[in-house]
Motif scaffolding. Structure first.
Motif, PDB file in Angstrom:
ATOM      1  N   UNK A   8      21.353 -71.874 -41.573  1.00 24.24           N
ATOM      2  CA  UNK A   8      22.393 -71.831 -42.617  1.00 24.24           C
ATOM      3  C   UNK A   8      23.355 -71.314 -42.244  1.00 24.24           C
ATOM      4  N   UNK A   9      24.538 -72.384 -42.037  1.00 29.26           N
ATOM      5  CA  UNK A   9      25.815 -72.091 -41.475  1.00 29.26           C
ATOM      6  C   UNK A   9      26.812 -70.861 -42.324  1.00 29.26           C
ATOM      7  N   UNK A  10      26.622 -70.786 -43.457  1.00 33.48           N
ATOM      8  CA  UNK A  10      27.245 -69.936 -44.167  1.00 33.48           C
ATOM      9  C   UNK A  10      26.559 -68.240 -44.082  1.00 33.48           C
ATOM     10  N   UNK A  11      25.380 -68.408 -43.961  1.00 31.55           N
ATOM     11  CA  UNK A  11      24.664 -67.030 -43.979  1.00 31.55           C
ATOM     12  C   UNK A  11      24.917 -66.659 -42.575  1.00 31.55           C
ATOM     13  N   UNK A  12      24.910 -67.555 -41.403  1.00 33.82           N
ATOM     14  CA  UNK A  12      25.088 -67.010 -40.128  1.00 33.82           C
ATOM     15  C   UNK A  12      26.624 -66.490 -39.920  1.00 33.82           C
ATOM     16  N   UNK A  13      27.497 -67.125 -40.599  1.00 36.57           N
ATOM     17  CA  UNK A  13      28.903 -66.931 -40.596  1.00 36.57           C
ATOM     18  C   UNK A  13      29.116 -65.427 -41.387  1.00 36.57           C
ATOM     19  N   UNK A  14      28.376 -65.309 -42.277  1.00 32.52           N
ATOM     20  CA  UNK A  14      28.605 -63.889 -43.149  1.00 32.52           C
ATOM     21  C   UNK A  14      27.882 -62.892 -42.318  1.00 32.52           C
ATOM     22  N   UNK A  15      26.604 -63.017 -41.517  1.00 37.10           N
ATOM     23  CA  UNK A  15      26.183 -62.123 -40.844  1.00 37.10           C
ATOM     24  C   UNK A  15      27.112 -61.763 -39.663  1.00 37.10           C
ATOM     25  N   UNK A  16      27.639 -62.783 -39.255  1.00 41.16           N
ATOM     26  CA  UNK A  16      28.665 -62.527 -37.916  1.00 41.16           C
ATOM     27  C   UNK A  16      29.854 -61.703 -38.572  1.00 41.16           C
ATOM     28  N   UNK A  17      30.486 -61.930 -39.656  1.00 46.43           N
ATOM     29  CA  UNK A  17      31.600 -61.441 -40.307  1.00 46.43           C
ATOM     30  C   UNK A  17      31.088 -59.665 -40.650  1.00 46.43           C
ATOM     31  N   UNK A  18      30.011 -59.625 -41.202  1.00 49.55           N
ATOM     32  CA  UNK A  18      29.595 -58.237 -41.168  1.00 49.55           C
ATOM     33  C   UNK A  18      29.477 -57.614 -39.914  1.00 49.55           C
ATOM     34  N   UNK A  19      28.890 -58.268 -38.941  1.00 48.65           N
ATOM     35  CA  UNK A  19      28.696 -57.477 -37.447  1.00 48.65           C
ATOM     36  C   UNK A  19      30.059 -57.330 -36.781  1.00 48.65           C
ATOM     37  N   UNK A  20      31.139 -58.083 -36.986  1.00 46.00           N
ATOM     38  CA  UNK A  20      32.427 -57.933 -36.416  1.00 46.00           C
ATOM     39  C   UNK A  20      33.230 -56.811 -37.176  1.00 46.00           C
ATOM     40  N   UNK A  21      32.828 -56.838 -38.657  1.00 45.07           N
ATOM     41  CA  UNK A  21      33.556 -55.323 -39.153  1.00 45.07           C
ATOM     42  C   UNK A  21      32.827 -54.255 -38.554  1.00 45.07           C
ATOM     43  N   UNK A  22      31.368 -54.410 -38.677  1.00 45.01           N
ATOM     44  CA  UNK A  22      30.743 -53.110 -38.104  1.00 45.01           C
ATOM     45  C   UNK A  22      31.229 -52.762 -36.822  1.00 45.01           C
ATOM     46  N   UNK A  23      31.522 -53.775 -35.731  1.00 47.31           N
ATOM     47  CA  UNK A  23      32.102 -53.197 -34.393  1.00 47.31           C
ATOM     48  C   UNK A  23      33.368 -52.557 -34.463  1.00 47.31           C
ATOM     49  N   UNK A  24      34.147 -52.573 -35.557  1.00 48.22           N
ATOM     50  CA  UNK A  24      35.491 -51.857 -35.875  1.00 48.22           C
ATOM     51  C   UNK A  24      35.157 -50.691 -35.852  1.00 48.22           C
ATOM     52  N   UNK A  25      34.008 -50.199 -36.918  1.00 49.44           N
ATOM     53  CA  UNK A  25      33.529 -48.941 -37.336  1.00 49.44           C
ATOM     54  C   UNK A  25      33.270 -48.318 -36.070  1.00 49.44           C
TER      55      UNK A  25
END
Length: 199
Positions: free
Chosen positions: A156-173
């Motif tokens: 599911x491209x949207x779920x995969x995108x949202x997982x990536x979005x959350x991960x990239x914000x997690x990298x910031x922290x």
């Protein structure tokens, strides 16, 4: 810097760079126009006359930050370009930027988004739009990866995108800790592999 104020012919780009680093180090809520004026050598009146209020200045700084960010490459992907290696490169470069020169500042946009999320004004709406646009673009990126058979066809491209979005914000922290770039790169590679990419 001239503490009594710069002449009219000051370098606008230089002022924006100074303001960018100040916002990045202190965050939106913690930084005052008085502090920006002190560091740039401008008077507060000159700041207002040139950039408007703090909200307007921050939006200009944020757009400058985004245009120079590694993530901006995700808005200019060519057809047929391999998504997995590109994402790994973007995430690695982002991690390096967040911890540049040992400052461990994380992502300016992500940090300030948390502060401005609840604001019901132009700045709050603009911040939300920036993040919504990014999630939409990530969905397109994931769809291209599926079309190119880099990800399983039932992804599911949207779920995969949202997982990536959350991960990239997690990298910031995470990058605000003492984690080094090699560890962050290993984490990013592991995450992308779990999503289904072959790197």
């Amino acid at each position: 810097m001239n503490k009594r104020g710069r002449p009219v012919t000051f370098d606008r780009e230089e002022i924006l760079e100074i303001a960018l680093n100040l916002f990045w180090e202190k965050s939106f809520m913690s930084l005052s126009l008085k502090e920006i004026a002190k560091e740039t050598g401008l008077t507060r009146a000159s700041l207002y006359n040139t950039f408007g209020n703090k909200d307007v200045l921050f939006l200009e700084v944020l757009r400058l930050y985004i245009r120079s960010s590694p993530e901006y490459a995700l808005f200019d992907i060519k057809q047929g370009e391999k998504i997995g290696p590109l994402l790994l490169r973007v995430m690695t470069e982002a991690s390096s930027r967040y911890s540049f020169e040992g400052k461990n500042r994380g992502c300016l946009a992500a940090t300030c988004f948390n502060e401005l999320l609840d604001r019901n004004d132009t700045l709050g709406h603009e911040m939300k739009k920036i993040f919504e646009d990014f999630k939409v673009q990530l969905t397109k990126v994931m769809q291209q990866a599926i079309d190119q058979k880099e990800l399983p066809q039932d992804t599911d491209p949207k779920i995969a995108a949202y997982l990536l979005f959350v991960y990239m914000n997690g990298i910031s922290i995470f990058s605000k800790s003492d984690t080094n770039n090699e560890q962050l790169r290993t984490m990013a590679a592991g995450f992308l592999t779990r999503l289904g990419f072959e790197l």
